[in-house]
Design a protein around this motif. Sequence first.
Motif, short mmCIF file in Angstrom:
data_model
loop_
_atom_site.label_atom_id
_atom_site.label_comp_id
_atom_site.label_asym_id
_atom_site.label_seq_id
_atom_site.Cartn_x
_atom_site.Cartn_y
_atom_site.Cartn_z
N MET A 1 0.83 -1.19 0.00
CA MET A 1 0.00 0.00 0.00
C MET A 1 0.87 1.24 0.00
SD MET A 1 -2.94 -1.02 2.75
CE MET A 1 -1.72 -1.30 3.99
N ALA A 2 0.30 2.33 -0.54
CA ALA A 2 1.02 3.60 -0.52
C ALA A 2 0.96 4.20 0.88
CB ALA A 2 0.43 4.56 -1.55
N GLU A 3 1.82 5.21 1.10
CA GLU A 3 1.96 5.75 2.44
C GLU A 3 0.67 6.38 2.95
OE1 GLU A 3 5.45 8.06 4.91
OE2 GLU A 3 5.39 8.16 2.72
N ASN A 4 -0.17 6.92 2.08
CA ASN A 4 -1.40 7.60 2.51
C ASN A 4 -2.62 6.70 2.41
OD1 ASN A 4 -0.01 10.01 3.02
ND2 ASN A 4 -0.13 10.58 0.83
N ASP A 5 -2.44 5.41 1.98
CA ASP A 5 -3.57 4.49 1.89
C ASP A 5 -4.02 4.05 3.27
OD1 ASP A 5 -3.47 4.66 -0.82
OD2 ASP A 5 -2.40 2.75 -1.12
N SER A 6 -5.24 3.53 3.31
CA SER A 6 -5.77 2.99 4.56
C SER A 6 -6.07 1.51 4.37
CB SER A 6 -7.06 3.73 4.96
OG SER A 6 -6.79 5.10 5.18
N CYS A 7 -5.80 0.73 5.42
CA CYS A 7 -6.08 -0.70 5.37
C CYS A 7 -7.35 -0.98 6.17
CB CYS A 7 -4.89 -1.48 5.96
SG CYS A 7 -5.14 -3.27 5.95
N HIS A 8 -8.31 -1.65 5.54
CA HIS A 8 -9.59 -1.92 6.21
C HIS A 8 -9.78 -3.41 6.47
CE1 HIS A 8 -10.77 2.24 5.47
NE2 HIS A 8 -10.40 2.09 4.19
N ASN A 9 -8.79 -4.21 6.17
CA ASN A 9 -8.89 -5.66 6.40
C ASN A 9 -8.24 -6.03 7.72
OD1 ASN A 9 -10.06 -6.05 3.82
ND2 ASN A 9 -8.00 -6.02 2.91
N VAL A 10 -8.92 -6.86 8.48
CA VAL A 10 -8.39 -7.33 9.77
C VAL A 10 -8.31 -8.86 9.71
CG1 VAL A 10 -8.70 -7.47 12.26
CG2 VAL A 10 -9.34 -5.38 11.03
N ALA A 11 -7.13 -9.39 10.00
CA ALA A 11 -6.92 -10.84 10.01
C ALA A 11 -6.60 -11.30 11.42
CB ALA A 11 -5.78 -11.23 9.07
N THR A 12 -7.07 -12.47 11.79
CA THR A 12 -6.78 -13.03 13.11
C THR A 12 -5.51 -13.87 13.01
OG1 THR A 12 -9.14 -13.12 13.66
CG2 THR A 12 -7.62 -14.48 14.98
N CYS A 13 -4.49 -13.43 13.72
CA CYS A 13 -3.21 -14.14 13.67
C CYS A 13 -3.28 -15.40 14.53
CB CYS A 13 -2.08 -13.25 14.17
SG CYS A 13 -1.83 -11.78 13.16
N ASP B 1 -1.75 -18.22 17.28
CA ASP B 1 -1.19 -18.00 18.62
C ASP B 1 0.31 -17.75 18.58
OD1 ASP B 1 -3.70 -18.30 19.69
OD2 ASP B 1 -3.42 -20.44 20.19
N ASP B 2 1.00 -18.33 17.59
CA ASP B 2 2.45 -18.18 17.54
C ASP B 2 2.89 -17.08 16.58
OD1 ASP B 2 1.62 -19.45 15.28
OD2 ASP B 2 3.25 -20.94 15.24
N GLU B 3 1.98 -16.18 16.18
CA GLU B 3 2.29 -15.11 15.25
C GLU B 3 2.14 -13.75 15.92
OE1 GLU B 3 1.09 -16.86 10.90
OE2 GLU B 3 -0.54 -16.06 12.13
N VAL B 4 2.68 -12.71 15.30
CA VAL B 4 2.59 -11.32 15.76
C VAL B 4 2.17 -10.45 14.57
CG1 VAL B 4 4.33 -11.62 17.55
CG2 VAL B 4 5.02 -10.89 15.27
N CYS B 5 1.77 -9.22 14.86
CA CYS B 5 1.47 -8.26 13.80
C CYS B 5 2.77 -7.62 13.31
CB CYS B 5 0.54 -7.16 14.32
SG CYS B 5 -1.08 -7.76 14.86
N CYS C 1 7.26 -4.88 14.60
CA CYS C 1 6.39 -5.97 15.05
C CYS C 1 5.78 -5.59 16.39
CB CYS C 1 7.18 -7.27 15.19
SG CYS C 1 7.81 -7.91 13.63
N CYS C 2 4.56 -6.06 16.63
CA CYS C 2 3.89 -5.79 17.91
C CYS C 2 2.95 -6.93 18.25
CB CYS C 2 3.14 -4.45 17.86
SG CYS C 2 1.94 -4.37 16.50
N THR C 3 2.49 -6.98 19.51
CA THR C 3 1.73 -8.15 19.99
C THR C 3 0.37 -7.77 20.55
OG1 THR C 3 2.85 -7.97 22.13
CG2 THR C 3 3.83 -9.46 20.48
N GLU C 4 -0.16 -6.62 20.17
CA GLU C 4 -1.50 -6.21 20.62
C GLU C 4 -2.44 -6.20 19.42
OE1 GLU C 4 -1.01 -2.45 22.45
OE2 GLU C 4 0.36 -3.18 24.00
N ASN C 5 -3.75 -6.20 19.71
CA ASN C 5 -4.74 -6.22 18.64
C ASN C 5 -4.61 -4.99 17.75
OD1 ASN C 5 -5.91 -8.65 19.34
ND2 ASN C 5 -7.38 -7.70 20.76
#
Length: 479
Positions: A1-13, A15-19, A67-71
């Motif tokens: 995505m471009a720097e000014n785009d917005s992401c509207h998709n949410v995926a459930t990671c 248990d052993d994954e992070v964002c 990388c981060c580990t919160e919703n």
Amino acid sequence: MAENDSCHNVATCQDDEVCFTQKYQTEDNKTRFDVGCSYPELCRKNSMGTIFGKRAAGLGHVLCHHCCTENVCNSAFTCTDNFKAPTLSCMYCSGIDMIGKCNSTITCTNDENQMSMRPVHQQMAAKAICCVYLENANALLMIITGQQIDVKYVSLDRNVDTACVSSYECREPLICLDNVCKCPKDEYWDGSHCRPKRQLNSICKTSEECSDTLFCIHGVCKCDRIDYWTGHNCSTSKTEGQSCSSSNECSRFLYCLSTDPHDVNKTVCAAANECADIPFVHNDVFYIHPKVVQHPMLAYCVIEAGIKWTVIQRRTNGSVDFNRNWQEYKEGFGNVLGEYWLGNDVIHSISTNGRHKLRVNLEEKSNGKYYAEYSTFRLEDEHSNYLLHVTGYSGTAGDSMENVGNSNGQANGAVFSTKDRNNDRHECAKQYFGGWWYVNCYMSNLNGRASLNATKPILAWALNLGNRVKKSMMLLTKY
């Protein structure tokens, strides 16, 4: 995505994954972001060597990652990993099936390193290894097997014969074969380097040095004795009756022979009844297999006047005692490389299998050389006491076997006698210490001895050499 785009998709990671968020630059210098789920092992502090999402296909440059580990913690397209490193040149290709097909390069930072996907080895083509991070002598590997992805840290620069999972772990130029660091298939380890494997007839110390199916035999790379060289590799030798183009293809004791009188160009692996059957160009010892013997036997084969002959008798120095009994003359005795008698049963088998002629080579004490040829030679079996038919003389030695002018010494038409079986009129075998076709007693005798205690043989060819013969050789061939 471009720097000014917005992401509207949410995926459930899982248990052993992070964002994660990754910022990268495309080939045309546009800034783009990838966001999604990833393994925490791929989030290395102060490194831009990790490979995520579209960046791998876009062949651009990673600018930073986070990388981060919160919703939904990666909703803001920001990252602060600003580690910089010197630049280096890397291969620059996409969609190729072999790294060797890539001919272009790109300049990337030192911590980006090269990434490639390849099978671990041919037997595990479904498994691939992606080296996503390199640091000193360690690597982070992504191991992909079907739909399963495993991530692990491994040490690099492993030596030969060390356990491995991927070729990335082995020191160059070693590769991981059957989970062990080894040289490539066509190379061997000489103690410090991988060397090209040695070819047929090359000098060697171990079989590992020899290529393909060759073995190091007596210091030379060769096929095993049950194999033959096809020109490219060793293959199992052919058995009797199989089609062939040379005797090298045939199993031991067999030769590539034309056995069909209606098609001389058709050749198969077969046993040789006599030397005349064998394709040879130099005098030597070969295996023959006359029908009368159960197993192949050795015979001395020579070429005289362009014709292949089987040597049935040879005397040169008196090293072999020819004062033998009936059974020994029946079976044969002596050393095929020196003095010997081929054996009456074998001589019978050869001489009655088609038309044969005899040649007798003689050397007298003054070193003069002579020969006698007989156009017909046939020896009957043991039931006839090995009755001899020998006619049609030509040569330089004189005729001492057929037309001798004295029936008392004519070998033609005589039967064989030995010291323990007297078939002549005067017990000649006992008197002259050797088996022969005696009558009363001889005009020829190439198997005798002057006395019981004599070390030198007495070789007689009465017409025209008398007892002056010191060496003899009797030969058979078919025609």
